[in-house]
Design a protein around this motif. Structure first.
Motif, PDB file in Angstrom:
ATOM      1  N   LYS A 139       0.831  -1.205   0.000  1.00  0.00           N
ATOM      2  CA  LYS A 139       0.000   0.000   0.000  1.00  0.00           C
ATOM      3  C   LYS A 139       0.861   1.249   0.000  1.00  0.00           C
ATOM      4  N   GLU A 140       1.957   1.194   0.744  1.00  0.00           N
ATOM      5  CA  GLU A 140       2.873   2.336   0.801  1.00  0.00           C
ATOM      6  C   GLU A 140       3.478   2.607  -0.576  1.00  0.00           C
ATOM      7  N   LEU A 141       3.841   1.534  -1.283  1.00  0.00           N
ATOM      8  CA  LEU A 141       4.454   1.694  -2.605  1.00  0.00           C
ATOM      9  C   LEU A 141       3.562   2.464  -3.569  1.00  0.00           C
ATOM     10  N   ARG A 142       2.269   2.256  -3.467  1.00  0.00           N
ATOM     11  CA  ARG A 142       1.340   2.913  -4.395  1.00  0.00           C
ATOM     12  C   ARG A 142       1.377   4.422  -4.262  1.00  0.00           C
ATOM     13  N   GLY A 143       1.777   4.922  -3.097  1.00  0.00           N
ATOM     14  CA  GLY A 143       1.831   6.360  -2.887  1.00  0.00           C
ATOM     15  C   GLY A 143       3.160   6.989  -3.237  1.00  0.00           C
ATOM     16  N   GLY A 201       6.060   8.631  -5.399  1.00  0.00           N
ATOM     17  CA  GLY A 201       6.059   9.406  -6.633  1.00  0.00           C
ATOM     18  C   GLY A 201       6.976   8.813  -7.687  1.00  0.00           C
ATOM     19  N   TRP A 202       6.908   9.388  -8.864  1.00  0.00           N
ATOM     20  CA  TRP A 202       7.720   8.869  -9.969  1.00  0.00           C
ATOM     21  C   TRP A 202       9.209   9.092  -9.740  1.00  0.00           C
ATOM     22  N   GLU A 203       9.550  10.038  -8.869  1.00  0.00           N
ATOM     23  CA  GLU A 203      10.967  10.263  -8.608  1.00  0.00           C
ATOM     24  C   GLU A 203      11.623   9.056  -7.939  1.00  0.00           C
ATOM     25  N   ARG A 204      10.824   8.160  -7.375  1.00  0.00           N
ATOM     26  CA  ARG A 204      11.356   6.951  -6.729  1.00  0.00           C
ATOM     27  C   ARG A 204      11.069   5.697  -7.542  1.00  0.00           C
ATOM     28  N   TRP A 205      10.936   5.860  -8.859  1.00  0.00           N
ATOM     29  CA  TRP A 205      10.495   4.733  -9.685  1.00  0.00           C
ATOM     30  C   TRP A 205      11.474   3.565  -9.650  1.00  0.00           C
ATOM     31  N   GLU A 206      12.781   3.868  -9.657  1.00  0.00           N
ATOM     32  CA  GLU A 206      13.750   2.776  -9.679  1.00  0.00           C
ATOM     33  C   GLU A 206      13.744   2.010  -8.358  1.00  0.00           C
ATOM     34  N   GLU A 207      13.657   2.756  -7.253  1.00  0.00           N
ATOM     35  CA  GLU A 207      13.591   2.099  -5.947  1.00  0.00           C
ATOM     36  C   GLU A 207      12.312   1.281  -5.832  1.00  0.00           C
ATOM     37  N   ARG A 208      11.209   1.828  -6.312  1.00  0.00           N
ATOM     38  CA  ARG A 208       9.935   1.121  -6.246  1.00  0.00           C
ATOM     39  C   ARG A 208       9.983  -0.174  -7.059  1.00  0.00           C
ATOM     40  N   ARG A 209      10.657  -0.132  -8.216  1.00  0.00           N
ATOM     41  CA  ARG A 209      10.760  -1.325  -9.046  1.00  0.00           C
ATOM     42  C   ARG A 209      11.514  -2.439  -8.321  1.00  0.00           C
ATOM     43  N   ARG A 210      12.625  -2.100  -7.658  1.00  0.00           N
ATOM     44  CA  ARG A 210      13.400  -3.117  -6.949  1.00  0.00           C
ATOM     45  C   ARG A 210      12.612  -3.702  -5.780  1.00  0.00           C
ATOM     46  N   VAL A 211      11.962  -2.813  -5.032  1.00  0.00           N
ATOM     47  CA  VAL A 211      11.203  -3.272  -3.873  1.00  0.00           C
ATOM     48  C   VAL A 211      10.025  -4.141  -4.317  1.00  0.00           C
ATOM     49  N   ALA A 212       9.338  -3.734  -5.382  1.00  0.00           N
ATOM     50  CA  ALA A 212       8.177  -4.490  -5.852  1.00  0.00           C
ATOM     51  C   ALA A 212       8.578  -5.888  -6.299  1.00  0.00           C
ATOM     52  N   ALA A 251      -5.706 -16.090  -2.858  1.00  0.00           N
ATOM     53  CA  ALA A 251      -4.912 -14.927  -2.467  1.00  0.00           C
ATOM     54  C   ALA A 251      -3.532 -14.974  -3.101  1.00  0.00           C
ATOM     55  N   ALA A 252      -2.925 -16.165  -3.152  1.00  0.00           N
ATOM     56  CA  ALA A 252      -1.604 -16.286  -3.760  1.00  0.00           C
ATOM     57  C   ALA A 252      -1.652 -15.945  -5.244  1.00  0.00           C
ATOM     58  N   ALA A 253      -2.668 -16.408  -5.955  1.00  0.00           N
ATOM     59  CA  ALA A 253      -2.798 -16.115  -7.382  1.00  0.00           C
ATOM     60  C   ALA A 253      -3.026 -14.625  -7.616  1.00  0.00           C
ATOM     61  N   ALA A 254      -3.849 -14.003  -6.779  1.00  0.00           N
ATOM     62  CA  ALA A 254      -4.093 -12.567  -6.916  1.00  0.00           C
ATOM     63  C   ALA A 254      -2.812 -11.778  -6.685  1.00  0.00           C
ATOM     64  N   TRP A 255      -1.996 -12.225  -5.725  1.00  0.00           N
ATOM     65  CA  TRP A 255      -0.743 -11.525  -5.429  1.00  0.00           C
ATOM     66  C   TRP A 255       0.253 -11.708  -6.585  1.00  0.00           C
ATOM     67  N   ILE A 256       0.406 -12.923  -7.049  1.00  0.00           N
ATOM     68  CA  ILE A 256       1.364 -13.192  -8.123  1.00  0.00           C
ATOM     69  C   ILE A 256       0.946 -12.489  -9.419  1.00  0.00           C
ATOM     70  N   GLY A 257      -0.345 -12.414  -9.677  1.00  0.00           N
ATOM     71  CA  GLY A 257      -0.821 -11.814 -10.920  1.00  0.00           C
ATOM     72  C   GLY A 257      -0.979 -10.313 -10.876  1.00  0.00           C
ATOM     73  N   ALA A 258      -0.683  -9.679  -9.739  1.00  0.00           N
ATOM     74  CA  ALA A 258      -0.913  -8.239  -9.599  1.00  0.00           C
ATOM     75  C   ALA A 258       0.027  -7.443 -10.499  1.00  0.00           C
ATOM     76  N   ARG A 259      -0.514  -6.483 -11.227  1.00  0.00           N
ATOM     77  CA  ARG A 259       0.277  -5.647 -12.122  1.00  0.00           C
ATOM     78  C   ARG A 259       1.221  -4.726 -11.349  1.00  0.00           C
ATOM     79  N   ASP A 260       0.778  -4.195 -10.229  1.00  0.00           N
ATOM     80  CA  ASP A 260       1.579  -3.204  -9.527  1.00  0.00           C
ATOM     81  C   ASP A 260       2.841  -3.785  -8.902  1.00  0.00           C
ATOM     82  N   LEU A 261       2.952  -5.115  -8.848  1.00  0.00           N
ATOM     83  CA  LEU A 261       4.126  -5.739  -8.244  1.00  0.00           C
ATOM     84  C   LEU A 261       5.136  -6.216  -9.282  1.00  0.00           C
ATOM     85  N   ARG A 262       4.827  -6.088 -10.541  1.00  0.00           N
ATOM     86  CA  ARG A 262       5.760  -6.614 -11.549  1.00  0.00           C
ATOM     87  C   ARG A 262       6.338  -5.528 -12.429  1.00  0.00           C
TER      88      ARG A 262
END
Length: 925
Positions: A53-57, A59-70, A86-97
């Motif tokens: 949830k924190e990652l979604r907030g 900004g784009w200035e942290r895009w590289e850090e967000r990519r590694r963490v995700a 729940a596992a399938a929903a997590w693995i298939g989530a767009r915001d984590l890949r």
């Protein structure tokens, strides 16, 4: 022993896992998860969800850090979830890949200790996610392999499987894949065919034919799948693979005979190439006696209704062969089907059908002859003599006693008055609730803006209290940053009322120098700036109402009503907004007695605004009068007229001249309108169509709007869809319908896509119904566009045929007749002229246009209002060229249609050619 050690070992704390995830150390995550017990994973999962949830907030200035963490977070969450869903929903989530592929090997190793049923459940859930199933094929296939579950058959999984097969040798891969027999039939059932079937089509076809011969896939199932796919329809490009595969399978006569109903369905409704194949199969079946006369009649009734002349011609040939082979019973069954072609749009098809009926009419009884004669009444004047020869006295009497021709045009549209703004706060809030979600209703937005201003003037606090519950759920209300640049007009004013948009925001926006990349952005800026001014007035000095609120649905303002509004402002001591008053001037109707009367009343107001309105009403000059030129595509510079980098033919462009009054007396937001080029520039992104709110900026200046719309309409003549859809809206606007309007309409009539041509035809008929169509001007423009290559003759013929079919034969002939002189550059006809001549001949036969005269009178037709249109010496030259064509030998479409047109024009002097003038609705403009 190892299991006992695991049970006695103290579980690790989740802190190390969370630290690794926050630092983006994905490779360390599997080992840290292994050290956690079930309780530790559950505890870590809550923290991982919070981090997501924190990652979604961020900004784009942290895009590289967000990519590694995700990336690390995806693996950690997959290992901590215990439920398959729940596992399938997590693995298939767009915001984590972040558009990356899944780390399949790592995830499969991580989940290896789960049960087969659980792993199979996850596999099928991932396969069911339409957005990601194709790219997750590797992960899903791995789960299927380790779990032993049935293979998924969703569209996404099948597309991913097809791509994986095509990455190597297709035949060898299919032979070794255990799921080939299940998944091959699914290739034919997906909503869209996998892309690999297009770019490696021959390899796939050869492999499937070989597998069918080897028995690795069921041949009958493969044939049925091909046939079902072709019957289903869809985009023409999607048929090629399946049709080619069906042909390579080389069906036996028995296989073709077993699917007779399918071929009939394809011939009737499928795409042209598919229908042609089905027609060939039906011809073989008819030749072998496996297609009954009744079945042939049934399919012919549908095929002869199609517009493709090649298919209709082939069907008539097939019917002719069947009639020669059969006896009286066959003729009685098939001749009524042949008569279906009497109503075909092409005269050659009508003539062929009539000749075919004539050759076999003696084989049927009196009742059938009478029925066929009744159907022949639709053939029209051109075939009267031939029909009389075939049917004799059986032809209905009314066929010969048609009354005077009557042109059919749609009613001229009347301007609809706009309802007043919402009088109560609940009503206003209800309107806003819908408009804040979608502001496509231009007039609705205008009413709501006026309502907000009125209620802010009455009681700003009450308005704010009424709006707070409404805005609480809007995305911008909870943002801490300045969001005004992302808001639409209504959101800006609402944001000011509830305190989200400040005077500082508004002052800065209004003082900013406008930067426009194209005329469309300039029109957008007028709308935005007026809304910002209204929002500022709400905060600083509320005005009683807005001056520019439209009176009619076109966006126009009644001049007398605008004088009344200015009078109310003077009485209340209110100062008009500079931008609002400028928009009111551009919207006010400047033609007719009402404008002249309002000009005098405005001058007597004794206010600066009254004087400006009086001067504006007495100067009906377009905002941006246009100059006409022909431009080569390579001459368009960075501020050019066409989509950047596209290879286009020569075409006509309109370059508006500067309007000094706009630059001198209007606010800066309007200055660009007075000097805007008609082009769009390389940074323009508005090639998808014309927005309704752009017309509402200048609803009484069609010529300027047409000059700005022309590049978009020209794009519709190339390949872009939707460029001409706003032409009906354009012709409904006010002001002169001059050269720019007619040129833009001519371009739209040559649009590539059918829906754009239909919109242009609608505009043509509305313009004719209003008595504003200059057929000579439109015809001249069409001829020039055809010569330049902007408009292709077959598209123009289709548009003209559509217009004529509505009953506007005289209007269509007046346009085509005016175009004919220009369609013989250098004395030779343009390529494809035969189709245009065919439509012109049909119009003359239907409407009985007067014959072309001698000397310099030229072609004479009628406009939509019934007024004669006389040509010039050039028109005489055009008909001389048609006469020369008609004198040629041969039976080409060009020659035969020229002969038909000449004959039709000559015959009009023999038959009654009275024209009933269409009754037009009073033009309130």
């Amino acid at each position: 022993m190892k299991r006992a050690e695991e049970l006695t070992r103290e579980p690790a704390e989740p802190a190390a896992l969370l630290t690794a995830v926050r630092e983006g150390r994905r490779d360390d995550v599997p080992g840290l998860l292994e050290a956690l017990g079930p309780a530790g994973r559950r505890a870590a999962l809550d923290e991982l969800k919070a981090l997501r949830k924190e990652l979604r907030g961020w900004g784009w200035e942290r895009w590289e850090e967000r990519r590694r963490v995700a990336r690390a977070l995806l693996v950690a969450g997959a290992g901590c979830h215990t439920g398959a869903a729940a596992a399938a929903a997590w693995i298939g989530a767009r915001d984590l890949r972040d558009w990356e592929r899944l780390p399949c090997g790592m995830l499969l190793d991580l989940l290896a200790d789960r049960g087969p049923e659980w792993l199979g459940d996850v596999a099928h859930r991932l396969a069911g996610r339409a957005a990601t199933a194709e790219e997750d094929y590797g992960m899903i296939a791995g789960l299927v392999r380790v779990s032993g579950c049935p293979v998924p058959v969703t569209d996404g999984f099948v597309h991913g499987w097809a791509d994986a097969v095509a990455s190597g040798g297709i035949l060898a891969t299919l032979r070794s894949d255990p799921h080939t027999r299940v998944l091959v039939p699914r290739l034919f059932l997906t909503a869209e065919p996998p892309a690999t079937l297009t770019w490696r089509d021959e390899d796939w076809q050869a492999a499937l034919v070989t597998l069918a011969a080897e028995g690795a896939v069921d041949r009958a199932e493969l044939v049925d799948a091909c046939v079902a796919r072709l019957l289903r329809g869809g985009r023409p490009g999607g048929h090629r693979f399946f049709l080619a595969l069906l042909r390579r399978l080389e069906l036996t006569p028995a296989e073709e005979r077993a699917r007779t109903a399918d071929w009939m369905g394809m011939a009737a409704d499928a795409a042209s190439t598919v229908a042609g194949h089905a027609q060939d199969v039906l011809a073989r079946l008819a030749g072998s006696g496996d297609l009954s006369a009744r079945e042939l009649a049934e399919v012919s009734a549908s095929v002869l209704f199609r517009t493709e002349k090649k298919l209709v011609r082939a069907q008539l040939v097939l019917l002719g062969k069947a009639l020669r082979r059969g006896g009286p019973d066959t003729a009685a069954e098939l001749l009524p089907a042949v008569a279906e072609a009497f109503g075909h749009e092409d005269s050659e098809m009508r003539e062929r059908a009539l000749k075919l009926v004539g050759r076999h009419l003696a084989a049927v009884g009196e009742r059938t002859r009478t029925e066929l004669a009744e159907v022949a009444a639709v053939l029209g004047p051109a075939h009267r003599a031939a029909a009389a020869e075939v049917f004799g006295g059986a032809l209905p009497r009314e066929t010969w006693e048609a009354g005077p021709y009557e042109e059919i045009l749609p009613p001229a549209p009347r301007p609809q008055r706009v309802d007043p703004a919402a009088g109560s706060l609940p009503e206003l809030v209800e309107d806003l609730a819908a408009l804040l979600v979608s502001d496509d209703d231009v007039i609705g937005v205008e009413r709501a803006l006026d309502g907000l201003v009125r209620h802010a003037h009455r009681d700003g606090n009450a308005l704010r209290e009424a709006l707070l519950p409404l805005v609480a759920g809007l995305w911008w209300y909870k943002r801490d940053t300045d969001v005004m640049r992302h808001l639409g007009p209504l959101d800006i004013v609402v944001g000011a009322v509830v305190g989200k948009v400040t005077t500082g925001h508004l002052d800065a926006a209004l003082r900013a120098r406008p930067v426009h990349t194209c005329v469309h952005r300039a029109l957008d800026r007028v709308r935005e700036a007026r809304a910002q001014e209204a929002a500022l007035s709400v905060l600083e000095r509320p005005v009683p109402f807005l001056l520019a609120t439209p009176t009619w649905h076109t966006g126009a303002v009644d001049p007398g009503e605008l004088v009344e509004r200015l009078t109310a402002y003077r009485r209340l001591g209110a100062r008009p907004g500079e931008l609002d008053f400028a928009q009111a001037l551009l919207r006010v109707r400047r033609s007719g007695p009402a404008a002249a009367e309002a000009a005098g009343a405005a001058a007597r107001l004794g206010t600066p605004e009254g004087q400006r309105l009086a001067q504006w009403l007495t100067s009906p000059e377009p905002v941006a009068p246009a100059l006409r030129a022909v431009m080569d595509a390579e001459d368009a510079d960075g501020d050019g007229h066409f989509p950047w980098g596209r290879a286009l033919l020569r075409r006509i462009v309109l370059t508006p001249r500067a309007h000094r009054v706009i630059e001198r007396d209007f606010p800066p937001a309007f200055h660009w309108l007075g000097r805007a080029p008609a082009g769009t520039g390389r940074n323009c992104h508005h090639w998808g169509g014309w927005a309704a709110h752009w017309t509402a900026v200048l609803p009484e200046d069609r010529e300027t709007l047409a000059a700005w719309l022309l590049p978009i309409a020209t794009s519709a003549a190339d390949d872009l869809r939707g460029g001409a859809r706003s032409l009906p809206q354009l012709v409904e606007a006010g002001g002169e319908a001059g050269p720019a309007v007619h040129l833009t309409l001519a371009t739209g009539l040559g649009a590539r896509h059918v829906e754009d041509r239909l919109a242009a035809v609608d505009a043509l008929l509305v313009l004719a119904a209003r008595g504003e169509l200059d057929a000579a001007l439109l015809g001249k423009d069409l001829a020039e566009l055809v010569r330049l290559g902007t408009v292709k003759p077959n598209r123009l013929a289709d548009a003209a045929r559509t217009a004529a079919a509505t009953g506007a034969y005289a209007t269509t002939w007046s346009v085509l007749g005016s175009a004919l002189p220009g369609l013989f550059p250098g004395g030779e006809p343009v390529r494809g002229l035969g189709e245009i001549l065919g439509v012109a001949a049909d119009c003359v036969e239907r409407c009985g246009a007067p014959p072309h005269a001698t000397g310099t009178t030229g072609i004479i037709g009628t406009t939509g209002s019934g007024a004669p249109v006389a040509g010039t010496a050039a028109a005489r030259d055009g008909m001389d060229a048609v006469d020369a064509l008609a004198a040629r030998r041969g039976s080409s479409q060009l020659v035969s249609q020229a002969k038909r047109l000449v004959k039709a024009l000559a015959n009009t002097s023999v038959h009654e050619t009275g024209h009933a003038t269409p009754e037009l609705v009073e033009n309130t403009h």
